[in-house]
Design a protein around this motif. Structure first.
Motif, PDB file in Angstrom:
ATOM      1  N   LEU A 170     -26.794  15.975  36.295  1.00 46.65           N
ATOM      2  CA  LEU A 170     -26.555  16.124  37.733  1.00 46.65           C
ATOM      3  C   LEU A 170     -27.377  17.276  38.294  1.00 46.65           C
ATOM      4  CD1 LEU A 170     -22.735  15.752  38.542  1.00 46.65           C
ATOM      5  CD2 LEU A 170     -24.600  14.231  39.201  1.00 46.65           C
ATOM      6  N   ASP A 171     -27.341  18.399  37.606  1.00 48.62           N
ATOM      7  CA  ASP A 171     -28.090  19.568  38.063  1.00 48.62           C
ATOM      8  C   ASP A 171     -29.592  19.315  38.007  1.00 48.62           C
ATOM      9  OD1 ASP A 171     -28.027  22.561  38.755  1.00 48.62           O
ATOM     10  OD2 ASP A 171     -29.327  22.537  36.994  1.00 48.62           O
ATOM     11  N   LEU A 172     -30.027  18.580  36.999  1.00 50.82           N
ATOM     12  CA  LEU A 172     -31.449  18.299  36.828  1.00 50.82           C
ATOM     13  C   LEU A 172     -32.001  17.500  38.004  1.00 50.82           C
ATOM     14  CD1 LEU A 172     -33.382  19.000  34.458  1.00 50.82           C
ATOM     15  CD2 LEU A 172     -33.123  16.640  33.694  1.00 50.82           C
ATOM     16  N   GLU A 173     -31.152  16.679  38.612  1.00 55.34           N
ATOM     17  CA  GLU A 173     -31.601  15.829  39.715  1.00 55.34           C
ATOM     18  C   GLU A 173     -31.557  16.544  41.067  1.00 55.34           C
ATOM     19  OE1 GLU A 173     -33.001  12.981  39.200  1.00 55.34           O
ATOM     20  OE2 GLU A 173     -32.619  13.198  37.045  1.00 55.34           O
ATOM     21  N   LYS A 174     -31.001  17.742  41.118  1.00 57.36           N
ATOM     22  CA  LYS A 174     -30.910  18.471  42.387  1.00 57.36           C
ATOM     23  C   LYS A 174     -32.251  19.093  42.753  1.00 57.36           C
ATOM     24  CE  LYS A 174     -26.015  19.765  42.003  1.00 57.36           C
ATOM     25  NZ  LYS A 174     -25.063  20.902  41.890  1.00 57.36           N
ATOM     26  N   ASP A 175     -32.454  19.305  44.059  1.00 59.00           N
ATOM     27  CA  ASP A 175     -33.658  20.002  44.513  1.00 59.00           C
ATOM     28  C   ASP A 175     -33.592  21.485  44.163  1.00 59.00           C
ATOM     29  OD1 ASP A 175     -34.723  17.671  45.601  1.00 59.00           O
ATOM     30  OD2 ASP A 175     -33.711  17.983  47.525  1.00 59.00           O
ATOM     31  N   VAL A 176     -32.383  22.044  44.212  1.00 54.62           N
ATOM     32  CA  VAL A 176     -32.177  23.455  43.864  1.00 54.62           C
ATOM     33  C   VAL A 176     -31.231  23.501  42.667  1.00 54.62           C
ATOM     34  CG1 VAL A 176     -31.369  25.714  44.630  1.00 54.62           C
ATOM     35  CG2 VAL A 176     -32.493  24.173  46.263  1.00 54.62           C
ATOM     36  N   HIS A 177     -31.727  23.995  41.545  1.00 54.72           N
ATOM     37  CA  HIS A 177     -30.939  24.022  40.316  1.00 54.72           C
ATOM     38  C   HIS A 177     -30.095  25.291  40.230  1.00 54.72           C
ATOM     39  CE1 HIS A 177     -33.560  20.763  39.182  1.00 54.72           C
ATOM     40  NE2 HIS A 177     -34.617  21.537  39.295  1.00 54.72           N
ATOM     41  N   TYR A 178     -29.027  25.190  39.435  1.00 53.74           N
ATOM     42  CA  TYR A 178     -28.212  26.390  39.199  1.00 53.74           C
ATOM     43  C   TYR A 178     -29.013  27.423  38.408  1.00 53.74           C
ATOM     44  CZ  TYR A 178     -25.202  29.577  36.701  1.00 53.74           C
ATOM     45  OH  TYR A 178     -24.672  30.718  36.155  1.00 53.74           O
ATOM     46  N   LEU A 179     -28.982  28.657  38.885  1.00 54.30           N
ATOM     47  CA  LEU A 179     -29.554  29.793  38.162  1.00 54.30           C
ATOM     48  C   LEU A 179     -28.557  30.932  38.201  1.00 54.30           C
ATOM     49  CD1 LEU A 179     -33.238  29.888  39.501  1.00 54.30           C
ATOM     50  CD2 LEU A 179     -32.482  29.083  37.266  1.00 54.30           C
ATOM     51  N   ALA A 201     -34.335  37.187  30.699  1.00 50.20           N
ATOM     52  CA  ALA A 201     -34.785  37.160  32.092  1.00 50.20           C
ATOM     53  C   ALA A 201     -33.621  37.422  33.042  1.00 50.20           C
ATOM     54  CB  ALA A 201     -35.443  35.823  32.404  1.00 50.20           C
ATOM     55  N   ALA A 202     -32.459  36.826  32.746  1.00 48.64           N
ATOM     56  CA  ALA A 202     -31.280  37.050  33.580  1.00 48.64           C
ATOM     57  C   ALA A 202     -30.825  38.504  33.530  1.00 48.64           C
ATOM     58  CB  ALA A 202     -30.145  36.129  33.140  1.00 48.64           C
ATOM     59  N   MET A 203     -31.114  39.185  32.420  1.00 45.03           N
ATOM     60  CA  MET A 203     -30.764  40.597  32.278  1.00 45.03           C
ATOM     61  C   MET A 203     -31.731  41.523  33.009  1.00 45.03           C
ATOM     62  SD  MET A 203     -29.839  40.475  28.220  1.00 45.03           S
ATOM     63  CE  MET A 203     -28.425  39.589  27.569  1.00 45.03           C
ATOM     64  N   GLY A 204     -32.782  40.962  33.583  1.00 41.44           N
ATOM     65  CA  GLY A 204     -33.711  41.772  34.370  1.00 41.44           C
ATOM     66  C   GLY A 204     -35.002  42.143  33.676  1.00 41.44           C
ATOM     67  N   HIS A 205     -35.261  41.582  32.489  1.00 38.11           N
ATOM     68  CA  HIS A 205     -36.475  41.926  31.745  1.00 38.11           C
ATOM     69  C   HIS A 205     -37.616  40.958  32.078  1.00 38.11           C
ATOM     70  CE1 HIS A 205     -33.972  44.683  29.524  1.00 38.11           C
ATOM     71  NE2 HIS A 205     -33.208  43.696  29.075  1.00 38.11           N
ATOM     72  N   VAL A 226     -40.274  38.567  30.679  1.00 40.25           N
ATOM     73  CA  VAL A 226     -40.295  37.806  29.423  1.00 40.25           C
ATOM     74  C   VAL A 226     -41.511  36.893  29.354  1.00 40.25           C
ATOM     75  CG1 VAL A 226     -39.003  36.256  27.912  1.00 40.25           C
ATOM     76  CG2 VAL A 226     -37.772  37.805  29.438  1.00 40.25           C
ATOM     77  N   THR A 227     -42.221  36.960  28.235  1.00 43.41           N
ATOM     78  CA  THR A 227     -43.337  36.055  27.974  1.00 43.41           C
ATOM     79  C   THR A 227     -43.145  35.398  26.612  1.00 43.41           C
ATOM     80  OG1 THR A 227     -44.856  37.442  29.247  1.00 43.41           O
ATOM     81  CG2 THR A 227     -45.846  35.818  27.765  1.00 43.41           C
ATOM     82  N   ILE A 228     -43.256  34.061  26.579  1.00 46.02           N
ATOM     83  CA  ILE A 228     -43.195  33.304  25.329  1.00 46.02           C
ATOM     84  C   ILE A 228     -44.620  32.915  24.940  1.00 46.02           C
ATOM     85  CG2 ILE A 228     -42.290  31.262  24.160  1.00 46.02           C
ATOM     86  CD1 ILE A 228     -40.047  31.147  26.194  1.00 46.02           C
ATOM     87  N   PHE A 229     -44.940  33.074  23.666  1.00 49.86           N
ATOM     88  CA  PHE A 229     -46.228  32.641  23.126  1.00 49.86           C
ATOM     89  C   PHE A 229     -45.971  31.510  22.133  1.00 49.86           C
ATOM     90  CE2 PHE A 229     -46.619  37.081  24.319  1.00 49.86           C
ATOM     91  CZ  PHE A 229     -47.821  37.127  25.012  1.00 49.86           C
ATOM     92  N   ASP A 230     -46.700  30.408  22.284  1.00 52.24           N
ATOM     93  CA  ASP A 230     -46.485  29.261  21.398  1.00 52.24           C
ATOM     94  C   ASP A 230     -47.815  28.663  20.975  1.00 52.24           C
ATOM     95  OD1 ASP A 230     -43.949  27.375  20.653  1.00 52.24           O
ATOM     96  OD2 ASP A 230     -45.773  26.185  20.838  1.00 52.24           O
ATOM     97  N   ARG A 231     -47.866  28.199  19.725  1.00 50.48           N
ATOM     98  CA  ARG A 231     -49.112  27.664  19.174  1.00 50.48           C
ATOM     99  C   ARG A 231     -49.417  26.253  19.659  1.00 50.48           C
ATOM    100  NH1 ARG A 231     -48.426  24.454  14.409  1.00 50.48           N
ATOM    101  NH2 ARG A 231     -46.243  24.321  13.701  1.00 50.48           N
ATOM    102  N   ILE A 266     -35.791  27.074  33.136  1.00 51.54           N
ATOM    103  CA  ILE A 266     -35.848  28.369  32.451  1.00 51.54           C
ATOM    104  C   ILE A 266     -37.011  29.200  32.993  1.00 51.54           C
ATOM    105  CG2 ILE A 266     -36.278  29.478  30.207  1.00 51.54           C
ATOM    106  CD1 ILE A 266     -34.714  27.187  28.915  1.00 51.54           C
ATOM    107  N   LYS A 267     -38.150  28.569  33.215  1.00 52.07           N
ATOM    108  CA  LYS A 267     -39.312  29.283  33.747  1.00 52.07           C
ATOM    109  C   LYS A 267     -39.060  29.793  35.160  1.00 52.07           C
ATOM    110  CE  LYS A 267     -43.391  27.469  33.052  1.00 52.07           C
ATOM    111  NZ  LYS A 267     -44.450  26.435  32.972  1.00 52.07           N
ATOM    112  N   SER A 268     -38.222  29.089  35.922  1.00 50.46           N
ATOM    113  CA  SER A 268     -37.959  29.512  37.301  1.00 50.46           C
ATOM    114  C   SER A 268     -37.192  30.819  37.379  1.00 50.46           C
ATOM    115  CB  SER A 268     -37.198  28.412  38.056  1.00 50.46           C
ATOM    116  OG  SER A 268     -35.888  28.248  37.538  1.00 50.46           O
ATOM    117  N   LEU A 269     -36.642  31.273  36.232  1.00 48.44           N
ATOM    118  CA  LEU A 269     -36.019  32.607  36.184  1.00 48.44           C
ATOM    119  C   LEU A 269     -37.072  33.708  36.078  1.00 48.44           C
ATOM    120  CD1 LEU A 269     -32.822  32.643  33.896  1.00 48.44           C
ATOM    121  CD2 LEU A 269     -32.998  33.299  36.287  1.00 48.44           C
ATOM    122  N   GLY A 270     -38.323  33.318  35.943  1.00 54.12           N
ATOM    123  CA  GLY A 270     -39.412  34.284  35.808  1.00 54.12           C
ATOM    124  C   GLY A 270     -40.031  34.319  34.434  1.00 54.12           C
ATOM    125  N   VAL A 271     -39.619  33.412  33.551  1.00 54.23           N
ATOM    126  CA  VAL A 271     -40.160  33.368  32.189  1.00 54.23           C
ATOM    127  C   VAL A 271     -41.573  32.771  32.217  1.00 54.23           C
ATOM    128  CG1 VAL A 271     -39.872  32.363  29.888  1.00 54.23           C
ATOM    129  CG2 VAL A 271     -37.867  33.171  31.157  1.00 54.23           C
TER     130      VAL A 271
END
Length: 726
Positions: free
Chosen positions: A175-184, A212-216, A218-223, A252-257
């Motif tokens: 349900l949340d995935l289909e919304k224009d504005v997701h829960y954060l 990210a929610a704690m205010g840090h 955050v960058t993920i590196f993946d191969r 998850i990225k919309s939190l700033g990740v």
């Protein structure tokens, strides 16, 4: 008149005639008690407020002893703590109930399953999602691929089958995935600290969400060139659609990740380079993405032998071998093996045979995955195992040997043994080894001297701390290949530790609370407990037909409807205590490391009384503190409740043991409920399912009669739940 006393080495003043308990509380020194109420004279029934007084033998009750000039009091010695522990264990020995529901205790992430199911039953879908994402930021994923250990422990199994917990999670997540504005979640103020995460799998994505929610920053590196780790490269698209996975990662990225792809740790980036780039903490969440070989002669150099996770990854990347019209063998009995068999069929294989050295009963794969594989046409060759492999022309010849089961091994399953002389050849085009995964730790060395043991990163189980300052590790690289929800839980634990580290605080694991339980398993409960439960059929997940699945990777499970979700949620038995968030017995039992069965004995069982229009009375949880009885008699002047019986048979009952709702002179003041320190007396709520909920409290004043009594309005989101006395 004031007198001088000493409490725990500090001098204080107290009023003559005060009890030790009153004097300590007035001076800000806490002493636990379950029976004390300022409106009542000391009773001492819980025996918990024990203290030591210099010059006195043993410990004494603080509620019944008056202070004296020059008295030296100690409230937190080893003897005091031990005596309080014993008192609490005696109370626990006759307390019968569940603090948290078995589903929540079984879930590796300890999601409040009972709470979010109650929200769904009440039609509060966003509140349900908030509760899920408090401990699992990937419910869209888990609603599709979770192994559902929670459902195996669901008490509803004793009636007519578990609640479809996973289907309900998926419903609100979709349900949340289909919304224009997701829960954060509401983000904390920026800390100015930077966290690097190696690996965009479930552990890394989970840690990123919470950090990210704690205010840090955050960058993920993946191969890889896309996120998800084993969620993408180890789970087929018919179970986990790639576009759906991408959409959840975007939340998850919309939190700033930030996610940086095609980057190898150990070559493209290193610990030193990350530190030079200003990262304050680093998480190694590299997963287990290396398939295990068959380990039989002839395997090396045999082109017809593939490894399970490599094969699944090649399908995701569009580089799968041509299986059209080919005969395929898959060796293994876990979920990866099932994924390989069902994927091979979708690639056009003419036949797929699964070889497993035990029987189907011992297979570790999820039961539903086994059933679906069989339904789709996979042939099962159990009690067989490869002995060798060779190539003859364009064919792969696997020599199998028949097995028989002996005594249980270290895993608890019966150990398989070869049947001498039973070897035979089996001709296929390809054989896929799906017998397990391991970790690629090639980055470990001079540039990254993190400790390794038996091919796994070494990190504290609860804090994810490694031997390197500011470096943490979580997920399959630490535990070996486990489930997605276990990796998600580990990611959250790592985030909590990294947050404390970056704030300069002491790293401690999440607090573990005492949890009382009626039984270790629902099979241990008396069947009479469920005799009044209405039988309701478990919701069935709508699925593609077998014909609709052929030669494509369309998602097989289609999702349930709103009506089905609400109906299924109403099947929940609400096992956990509605008063769990305020229960003083649980709070003190946690603080004093109480063991539930230290004084095990016969426990009296009582029917739950729901006859009162506003109050539920559960005598099983009563600890005989007497507060409800005395409040009703001495404060309200009614005397509706009393202590009936003797010894272990004593119980709090209304007059003449009537149902509570039939007592005529009850004025429904609710003082008995407010006095109860456990969940023996709780308010009825006008909801389909009562919770428990993490409530917001708003202080107010009752204006009904002009007395101006203080009240507390309790809400969850925009939903009014109940009103209580302050």
């Amino acid at each position: 008149m004031n007198i001088n006393i000493n409490i725990n080495g500090k001098d204080y003043t107290a009023k003559a005639g005060q009890t030790i308990l009153q004097a300590c509380r007035e001076n800000g020194v806490f002493i636990p008690t379950l029976c004390h109420d300022e409106r009542l004279k000391p009773f001492g029934s819980c025996m918990l407020c024990r203290v030591e007084v210099e010059g006195s033998r043993g410990t004494m009750l603080a509620c019944g002893a008056e202070v004296a000039d020059g008295m030296v009091i100690r409230t937190d010695t080893e003897a005091v703590r031990k005596s309080r522990q014993v008192c609490l264990e005696l109370l626990a020995s006759q307390h019968r109930g569940d603090c948290k529901a078995p589903c929540t205790l079984t879930c590796p992430a300890h999601i409040d399953i009972q709470g979010y199911i109650a929200h769904i039953a009440n039609g509060r879908f966003e509140e349900a999602l908030k509760l899920i994402k408090d401990r699992n930021p990937l419910p869209v994923v888990c609603g599709r691929i979770c192994t559902r250990p929670c459902e195996s422990e669901c008490r509803r199994n004793a009636v007519d089958g578990s609640v479809a917990i996973d289907h309900l999670k998926r419903y609100v997540a979709d349900l949340d995935l289909e919304k224009d504005v997701h829960y954060l979640p509401v983000k904390a103020p920026a800390t100015g600290k930077k966290a690097a995460i190696i690996g965009a799998g479930p552990a890394g994505l989970s840690a990123a969400w919470y950090l990210a929610a704690m205010g840090h920053d955050v960058t993920i590196f993946d191969r890889h060139s896309a996120p998800g780790g084993m969620l993408r490269y180890g789970i087929p698209a018919y179970r986990m659609p790639r576009e759906t996975l991408d959409r959840e990662v975007e939340i998850i990225k919309s939190l700033g990740v930030k996610i940086v792809y095609n980057t190898n740790f150990g070559t493209d980036i290193t610990l030193d380079s990350l530190k030079k780039d200003g990262f304050d903490s680093i998480l190694l969440a590299v997963g287990s993405q290396v398939g295990q070989p068959l380990g039989v002669p002839g395997e090396d150099g045999c082109k017809g032998v593939l490894r399970g996770v490599d094969f699944l990854g090649s399908v995701t990347e569009g580089k799968a071998p041509d299986f059209n019209g080919k005969k395929i063998m898959v060796v293994g009995g876990g979920n990866t093996a099932m994924d390989c068999t069902r994927t091979a069929l979708r690639l056009g294989a003419s036949s797929v045979t699964l070889v497993y050295r035990r029987t189907m009963a011992e297979m570790p794969a999820d039961k539903m995955e086994i059933e679906e594989a069989e339904l789709e046409g996979v042939e099962f060759h159990t009690l067989n195992n490869p002995k060798s492999v060779r190539t003859e022309g364009n064919k792969t010849i696997v020599t199998l040997i028949r097995m028989e089961l002996g005594e249980p091994d270290s895993s608890g399953r019966r150990a398989p043994h070869e049947v001498a002389g039973s070897e035979y050849d089996f001709e296929v085009d390809y054989v896929i080894s799906a017998i397990g995964q391991t970790q690629d730790l090639s980055f470990v060395g001079d540039g990254c001297s993190v400790s390794v043991n038996r091919g796994r990163l070494v990190a504290d189980e609860k804090t994810c701390v490694t031997n390197l300052e500011g470096v943490f590790a979580a997920g399959d690289a630490v535990t070996g290949p486990k489930t997605a929800i276990m990796a998600i839980a580990a990611g959250k634990a790592a985030a909590n530790s990294m947050d404390k580290y970056m704030r300069g605080e002491k790293i401690v694991p999440e607090k573990e609370y005492y949890n009382h339980t009626k039984a270790k398993h629902y099979s241990e409960l008396d069947a009479s407990e469920f005799e009044n439960v209405e039988r309701k059929e478990k919701v069935k997940m709508p699925m593609l037909t077998i014909e609709q699945r052929r030669h494509n990777f369309k998602e097989v499970e289609l999702g349930i409807t709103r009506e089905q979700a609400i109906a299924e949620a109403s099947r929940c038995l609400s096992c956990g205590c509605k008063d769990v968030n305020e229960c003083k017995l649980r709070e003190f039992a946690t603080d004093y490391n109480v063991m539930q069965d230290s004084f095990a004995g016969k426990i009296s069982k009582h029917p739950i009384d729901e006859s009162h229009p506003y109050i539920v009375r559960d005598p099983n949880k009563c600890i005989m503190c007497g507060r409800c009885v005395r409040i009703c008699q001495e404060v309200q002047g009614l005397g509706i409740l009393g202590l009936i019986g003797r010894g272990y048979g004593v119980a709090v009952q209304p007059e003449f043991s009537k149902p509570f709702g039939e007592v005529e002179n009850c004025v429904r003041c609710g003082q008995c409920v407010s006095a109860c320190p456990v969940g023996a007396l709780t308010e009825k709520v006008k909801l389909a399912q009562p919770g428990p909920f993490d409530e917001t409290i708003t202080d107010t004043v009752c204006t009904f009669c002009g007395a101006g009594c203080s009240l507390q309005l309790r809400t969850v989101g925009e939903e009014y739940i109940r009103t209580t006395a302050e």
